[in-house]
Design a protein around this motif. Sequence first.
Motif, PDB file in Angstrom:
ATOM      1  N   GLN A 153       0.836  -1.125   0.075  1.00 17.10           N
ATOM      2  CA  GLN A 153       0.057  -0.003  -0.011  1.00 17.10           C
ATOM      3  C   GLN A 153       0.895   1.184   0.175  1.00 17.10           C
ATOM      4  N   GLU A 200       2.376   1.803  -3.333  1.00 11.50           N
ATOM      5  CA  GLU A 200       1.321   2.469  -4.492  1.00 11.50           C
ATOM      6  C   GLU A 200       0.941   3.852  -4.205  1.00 11.50           C
ATOM      7  N   ARG A 201       0.763   4.250  -2.912  1.00 16.53           N
ATOM      8  CA  ARG A 201       0.542   5.683  -2.360  1.00 16.53           C
ATOM      9  C   ARG A 201       1.601   6.421  -2.775  1.00 16.53           C
ATOM     10  N   LYS A 212       3.994   5.917  -5.167  1.00 15.77           N
ATOM     11  CA  LYS A 212       3.830   6.124  -6.822  1.00 15.77           C
ATOM     12  C   LYS A 212       2.776   7.198  -7.231  1.00 15.77           C
ATOM     13  N   TYR A 213       1.647   7.153  -6.621  1.00 12.41           N
ATOM     14  CA  TYR A 213       0.608   8.091  -6.825  1.00 12.41           C
ATOM     15  C   TYR A 213       1.045   9.473  -6.451  1.00 12.41           C
ATOM     16  N   VAL A 214       1.300   9.650  -5.218  1.00 12.55           N
ATOM     17  CA  VAL A 214       1.618  11.030  -4.769  1.00 12.55           C
ATOM     18  C   VAL A 214       2.928  11.608  -5.428  1.00 12.55           C
ATOM     19  N   SER A 215       3.933  10.772  -5.915  1.00 16.36           N
ATOM     20  CA  SER A 215       4.882  11.220  -6.808  1.00 16.36           C
ATOM     21  C   SER A 215       4.497  12.035  -8.134  1.00 16.36           C
ATOM     22  N   THR A 216       3.354  11.583  -8.451  1.00 16.99           N
ATOM     23  CA  THR A 216       2.883  12.053  -9.931  1.00 16.99           C
ATOM     24  C   THR A 216       2.218  13.369  -9.618  1.00 16.99           C
ATOM     25  N   PHE A 217       1.895  13.807  -8.603  1.00 15.30           N
ATOM     26  CA  PHE A 217       1.233  15.047  -8.209  1.00 15.30           C
ATOM     27  C   PHE A 217       2.041  16.293  -8.641  1.00 15.30           C
TER      28      PHE A 217
END
Length: 119
Positions: free
Chosen positions: A59, A62-63, A65-70
Amino acid sequence: MKRFIYIITDRNRKNLHVGLCSDLLKTLNFYTQMPTLFFDSAQQLNRLVYFEEINTEEQAMERFKYVSTFTRAQKEKMIRPVNPDWVDLTIGLNIESNLRTRPHMRPSVSALRKAVTSF
């Protein structure tokens, strides 16, 4: 094992760096020991402004990777509700970790029992 997603910035809030680690205090200590590792001396990353504690490694990855694209605006939108003044959260973490450790001067229970039974 718990993992942490964190956002760290410099004193001017120019750079927002997203990271993932298992020991937040050790990671922040590393940033203070190596201030110019990622940026020059004018942009030292030394202010923890946001972090999340996540229970599983999958988790957390995944989080991360998601926040890094912000974008910067999305990261600011994440930070402002929990830390509107952008204060350094490291101070609170240091105090909390000191409260969890056992004081060295405090006598152990077995030593107290020996003292009581020796009368």
